[in-house]
Design an enzyme around this catalytic site. Structure first.
Site, PDB file in Angstrom:
ATOM      1  N   THR A  57      19.158  54.209 -10.985  1.00  0.00           N
ATOM      2  CA  THR A  57      18.229  53.235 -11.529  1.00  0.00           C
ATOM      3  C   THR A  57      16.819  53.640 -11.135  1.00  0.00           C
ATOM      4  O   THR A  57      16.576  54.004  -9.968  1.00  0.00           O
ATOM      5  CB  THR A  57      18.535  51.798 -11.064  1.00  0.00           C
ATOM      6  N   GLU A  58      15.913  53.654 -12.103  1.00  0.00           N
ATOM      7  CA  GLU A  58      14.609  54.274 -11.861  1.00  0.00           C
ATOM      8  C   GLU A  58      13.741  53.520 -10.861  1.00  0.00           C
ATOM      9  O   GLU A  58      12.728  54.045 -10.406  1.00  0.00           O
ATOM     10  CB  GLU A  58      13.843  54.483 -13.175  1.00  0.00           C
TER      11      GLU A  58
END
Length: 214
Positions: A43-44
Site C-alpha cells: 500500500t503506497e
C-alpha cells in the site's frame, strides 16, 4: 461467482509467490482473496504485507491502506514512511500494479482518474503505472451506459502512456502488444465477434484462444 470477483480471480492468476503487488480500489482490491500464498501486497502509504480488511476491536488505526480501510498485516510485513514507499514504487521492484480504468487505448495508454464532470483524484496511479513491472487493468468491458472503454485513443486525461500490459474484463482477457490488442481468453458462450462489437480497436485473435475459467 459474480462478475467482479471473477475478474479479480483471473487477474490474480498473473501473480507468483514472492511477488510484491499494489492493488487499487474497487475490483483490484478483491485480488488478494485469490492470490497464491507468498504474494505480498503493497500500500503506497507505507507497508508491504497488507492482509485482510478487518473491523471491530482488532482494527488498529496504524494499519490502513491508501483509502483509509483498516487491515491486518501478515507475518513478515514491513512498514515505512510514504516517501520510502514511493521510492519502492519508482525503483521498479513492484511485480505488478492492478488498477481500474475509465479508458484504455489500443497502444496501452491509460485514463483512470478524470472524465467530463467527474474528477476522482489520481492518487499514486501515475507513479504506479510507470514503476511497476507490469500493469494489469481490471474492469467491466463497457461502461454502465454502454460506452466503449477500450478505445483507439483515450479522450479522457491520461494517467500514463504505453503502460498497460493486460486487460481483464468479465467477458475476455486482452494483452497489449506492439501489434495491437490480442484477444487471449474469452468467456464461454461468446465469440470474438461479440467482443469486437464492444470495443473500438480491431482485435487480433490469438491462435491459442482459451476459454476463461469461472
Amino acid at each position: 461467482m459474480n462478475a467482479r470477483n471473477r475478474i479479480a480471480k483471473r487477474a490474480a492468476g498473473y501473480f507468483t509467490a514472492g511477488d510484491v503487488v499494489n492493488l487499487g480500489i474497487g475490483i483490484p482490491s478483491l485480488c488478494g482473496d485469490y492470490a497464491v500464498p507468498g504474494v505480498m501486497f503493497h500500500t503506497e502509504n507505507g507497508l508491504v504485507g497488507m492482509g485482510p480488511l478487518i473491523t471491530g476491536p482488532l482494527a488498529v488505526e496504524g494499519f490502513c491502506n491508501a483509502t483509509g480501510m483498516r487491515f491486518a498485516p501478515v507475518p513478515g510485513a514491513s512498514s515505512f514512511d510514504s516517501a520510502e514507499s514511493f521510492g519502492l514504487v519508482r525503483s521498479g521492484k513492484l511485480a505488478a500494479s492492478v488498477l481500474g480504468a475509465l479508458q484504455v487505448a489500443q497502444n496501452g495508454d491509460l485514463a483512470n482518474w478524470a472524465q467530463p464532470g467527474r474528477v476522482f483524484g489520481m492518487g499514486g496511479a501515475m507513479d504506479l503505472v510507470n514503476g511497476a513491472r507490469q500493469v494489469i487493468i481490471t474492469m467491466e468491458l463497457c461502461a454502465k451506459d454502454g460506452a466503449r472503454k477500450i478505445v483507439n485513443a483515450c479522450s479522457y486525461p491520461l494517467t500514463g502512456k504505453h503502460c498497460v500490459n493486460h486487460i481483464v474484463t468479465e467477458q475476455c482477457v486482452l494483452d497489449v502488444t506492439e501489434d495491437g490488442l490480442v484477444l487471449v481468453e474469452l468467456l464461454a458462450g461468446l465469440t470474438p465477434e461479440d467482443i469486437q462489437r464492444q470495443v473500438e480497436p480491431r482485435l487480433i485473435v490469438a491462435d491459442s484462444l482459451k476459454i476463461m475459467e469461472i
